[in-house]
Design a protein around this motif. Sequence first.
Motif, PDB file in Angstrom:
ATOM      1  N   ASP A 312      80.471  59.001  64.178  1.00 45.07           N
ATOM      2  CA  ASP A 312      79.283  58.516  65.079  1.00 45.07           C
ATOM      3  C   ASP A 312      77.986  58.642  64.826  1.00 45.07           C
ATOM      4  N   CYS A 313      77.363  57.611  64.722  1.00 46.93           N
ATOM      5  CA  CYS A 313      75.916  57.312  64.183  1.00 46.93           C
ATOM      6  C   CYS A 313      75.041  56.215  64.834  1.00 46.93           C
ATOM      7  N   ALA A 314      75.557  55.838  66.193  1.00 52.35           N
ATOM      8  CA  ALA A 314      74.976  54.965  66.819  1.00 52.35           C
ATOM      9  C   ALA A 314      73.808  55.302  67.557  1.00 52.35           C
ATOM     10  N   ALA A 315      73.881  56.395  68.049  1.00 52.20           N
ATOM     11  CA  ALA A 315      72.640  57.028  68.727  1.00 52.20           C
ATOM     12  C   ALA A 315      71.381  57.091  67.651  1.00 52.20           C
ATOM     13  N   THR A 316      71.845  57.907  66.545  1.00 49.78           N
ATOM     14  CA  THR A 316      71.006  58.010  65.484  1.00 49.78           C
ATOM     15  C   THR A 316      70.066  56.776  64.816  1.00 49.78           C
ATOM     16  N   GLN A 317      71.117  55.881  64.671  1.00 52.27           N
ATOM     17  CA  GLN A 317      70.810  54.476  64.048  1.00 52.27           C
ATOM     18  C   GLN A 317      69.614  53.705  65.193  1.00 52.27           C
ATOM     19  N   ARG A 318      69.785  54.034  66.616  1.00 57.24           N
ATOM     20  CA  ARG A 318      69.029  53.499  67.360  1.00 57.24           C
ATOM     21  C   ARG A 318      67.695  54.070  67.472  1.00 57.24           C
ATOM     22  N   GLU A 319      67.750  55.614  67.390  1.00 62.37           N
ATOM     23  CA  GLU A 319      66.280  56.383  67.425  1.00 62.37           C
ATOM     24  C   GLU A 319      65.601  55.957  66.089  1.00 62.37           C
ATOM     25  N   LEU A 320      66.220  55.957  65.178  1.00 62.93           N
ATOM     26  CA  LEU A 320      65.598  55.392  63.705  1.00 62.93           C
ATOM     27  C   LEU A 320      65.134  54.044  63.985  1.00 62.93           C
ATOM     28  N   ALA A 321      66.109  53.181  64.330  1.00 66.26           N
ATOM     29  CA  ALA A 321      65.433  51.580  64.511  1.00 66.26           C
ATOM     30  C   ALA A 321      64.156  51.596  65.186  1.00 66.26           C
ATOM     31  N   ALA A 322      64.097  52.338  66.300  1.00 64.25           N
ATOM     32  CA  ALA A 322      62.879  52.557  67.203  1.00 64.25           C
ATOM     33  C   ALA A 322      61.511  52.788  66.218  1.00 64.25           C
ATOM     34  N   ALA A 323      61.646  53.483  65.176  1.00 61.07           N
ATOM     35  CA  ALA A 323      60.545  53.787  64.430  1.00 61.07           C
ATOM     36  C   ALA A 323      60.595  52.967  63.437  1.00 61.07           C
ATOM     37  N   GLY A 324      61.224  51.687  63.254  1.00 63.46           N
ATOM     38  CA  GLY A 324      61.115  50.860  62.323  1.00 63.46           C
ATOM     39  C   GLY A 324      62.192  51.176  60.765  1.00 63.46           C
ATOM     40  N   ILE A 325      62.762  52.256  61.104  1.00 66.50           N
ATOM     41  CA  ILE A 325      64.004  52.454  60.082  1.00 66.50           C
ATOM     42  C   ILE A 325      65.288  51.964  60.291  1.00 66.50           C
ATOM     43  N   VAL A 326      65.396  50.857  59.638  1.00 69.16           N
ATOM     44  CA  VAL A 326      66.980  50.007  60.112  1.00 69.16           C
ATOM     45  C   VAL A 326      67.858  50.289  58.786  1.00 69.16           C
ATOM     46  N   LEU A 327      68.936  50.476  59.050  1.00 69.37           N
ATOM     47  CA  LEU A 327      70.047  50.608  58.098  1.00 69.37           C
ATOM     48  C   LEU A 327      70.081  49.399  57.111  1.00 69.37           C
ATOM     49  N   PRO A 328      69.729  49.398  55.757  1.00 69.20           N
ATOM     50  CA  PRO A 328      69.882  48.275  55.199  1.00 69.20           C
ATOM     51  C   PRO A 328      71.329  47.276  55.023  1.00 69.20           C
ATOM     52  N   ASP A 329      71.274  46.302  54.620  1.00 64.86           N
ATOM     53  CA  ASP A 329      72.489  45.738  54.258  1.00 64.86           C
ATOM     54  C   ASP A 329      73.199  46.184  53.298  1.00 64.86           C
ATOM     55  N   ILE A 330      74.619  47.005  53.272  1.00 62.52           N
ATOM     56  CA  ILE A 330      75.078  47.576  52.223  1.00 62.52           C
ATOM     57  C   ILE A 330      75.683  46.626  51.195  1.00 62.52           C
ATOM     58  N   GLU A 331      76.182  45.624  51.477  1.00 60.67           N
ATOM     59  CA  GLU A 331      76.644  44.753  50.088  1.00 60.67           C
ATOM     60  C   GLU A 331      75.551  44.390  49.262  1.00 60.67           C
ATOM     61  N   ARG A 332      74.246  43.972  49.877  1.00 63.74           N
ATOM     62  CA  ARG A 332      73.137  43.503  49.222  1.00 63.74           C
ATOM     63  C   ARG A 332      72.778  44.873  48.284  1.00 63.74           C
ATOM     64  N   THR A 333      72.672  46.028  48.886  1.00 59.28           N
ATOM     65  CA  THR A 333      72.264  47.185  48.253  1.00 59.28           C
ATOM     66  C   THR A 333      73.346  47.488  47.257  1.00 59.28           C
ATOM     67  N   LEU A 334      74.658  47.293  47.326  1.00 63.60           N
ATOM     68  CA  LEU A 334      75.318  47.717  46.291  1.00 63.60           C
ATOM     69  C   LEU A 334      75.276  46.827  45.186  1.00 63.60           C
ATOM     70  N   ARG A 335      75.128  45.493  45.497  1.00 62.99           N
ATOM     71  CA  ARG A 335      75.004  44.599  44.143  1.00 62.99           C
ATOM     72  C   ARG A 335      73.805  44.834  43.294  1.00 62.99           C
ATOM     73  N   LEU A 336      72.398  45.208  44.136  1.00 64.02           N
ATOM     74  CA  LEU A 336      71.362  45.528  43.370  1.00 64.02           C
ATOM     75  C   LEU A 336      71.630  46.747  42.635  1.00 64.02           C
ATOM     76  N   SER A 337      72.213  47.843  43.212  1.00 58.78           N
ATOM     77  CA  SER A 337      72.382  49.030  42.467  1.00 58.78           C
ATOM     78  C   SER A 337      73.489  48.951  41.454  1.00 58.78           C
ATOM     79  N   THR A 338      74.485  48.121  41.374  1.00 54.36           N
ATOM     80  CA  THR A 338      75.385  47.762  40.167  1.00 54.36           C
ATOM     81  C   THR A 338      74.515  47.300  39.257  1.00 54.36           C
ATOM     82  N   GLY A 339      73.613  46.319  39.394  1.00 55.12           N
ATOM     83  CA  GLY A 339      72.808  45.764  38.242  1.00 55.12           C
ATOM     84  C   GLY A 339      71.951  46.869  37.694  1.00 55.12           C
TER      85      GLY A 339
END
Length: 373
Positions: A312-339
């Motif tokens: 359960d992380c919905a409330a935490t993600q909403r609280e962080l998003a209000a401060a401009g901290i948004v969960l990045p796209d996981i697939e894009r991150t994994l592709r970059l990190s693989t490289g």
Amino acid sequence: MAQPGRGVAAQAGAALPAAAARLELAAAYGGLSAVERGRVQALRCDVSLPRFGLEPELWRQLAGEVSQVFHLAASVDFALPLAESRAANVDSSREVLAFCRACAWRGKPDFRPNYVSTAYVAGRRQGWLTESERNCGQAFWNAYEQSKLEGEEMAAAAMDEIALTIYRPSQIIGESRSGRIRKFFGYYEFLKLAERDRMPVLLADPGARPDLVPTDYVCDAMLHLSERPEAAGRVYHLTAGLSQSLSFERIFGLMYQVLAERGGGVRQPRRYRHGELEALATPAELQRYHLSPLKLLQRTYRPYLDSERDFDCAATQRELAAAGIVLPDIERTLRLSTGYALDSRYGTAGSSAAANLKLSDRMQDGSHEAQVA
């Protein structure tokens, strides 16, 4: 902070010159300026020992000066016996919390301790896993999970005395903007075998979605929440959540896609669920598997390859998003990190010093390091 803008990093084992060299590499990795680097002091101690093994006067001096603590010291070795995991993860928690109490008792009104746990204190529990739940009588997959729960219970008990915040990250992957990462565990260990064509089969539930979270999201969240008075006394799941997580089928598909794009010439092996291998694999696959380092890796990570956790992380993600901290796209991150992992040769490319830091990190596993600011 011990002084305005000054930080202390506690390190065990190595002599101060070696510890300072590791800090210098870490500062370079973080892009700190020369002025910022000059504010960081290496302190030789062991956070699992009473008073960190320091002289009483120095320990009391630090307690009187420190205004913020980030306790990240832990051993993430899943294969350790329970007694050794407790020595790293429970004893260090006890001593850091004692230090935090001393800091608070000395009357610093802005003192803030921050305790980094793990979402996997849930152990073998299934279903909806909330931030408010802790010890529900659950069993555990390994001593790491159990010792981290025991350490977190101590931190939660201390909330009546100190304004402490608990963070529960899941499985850390690289930075969302660059793919950078310092410790190549989990996914990156499988990537290394795949690149070398030493993964003869894939053993995982293809539909299961592991919870992967970019390291910069976790760090940004902790830094933000550590400055918010209302975060004191709370627990935060710093996780992606099932709806934003990738299946193992997609994760391994992406891994081999990146390898193919780089001309690796490595073909993706056949995939089996655990329990199917001996019955369905070919004799050649079985022979390669039993002689491969993949067998040991599967034994270590099997609980995390067979099932998914619904944090359960919905409330935490909403609280962080209000401060401009948004969960990045996981697939894009994994592709970059693989490289990034391939380009950096898993942290060893560029200099022998970087390679030595990687080796040191792997040996110590962060088990006796803490940061106070």
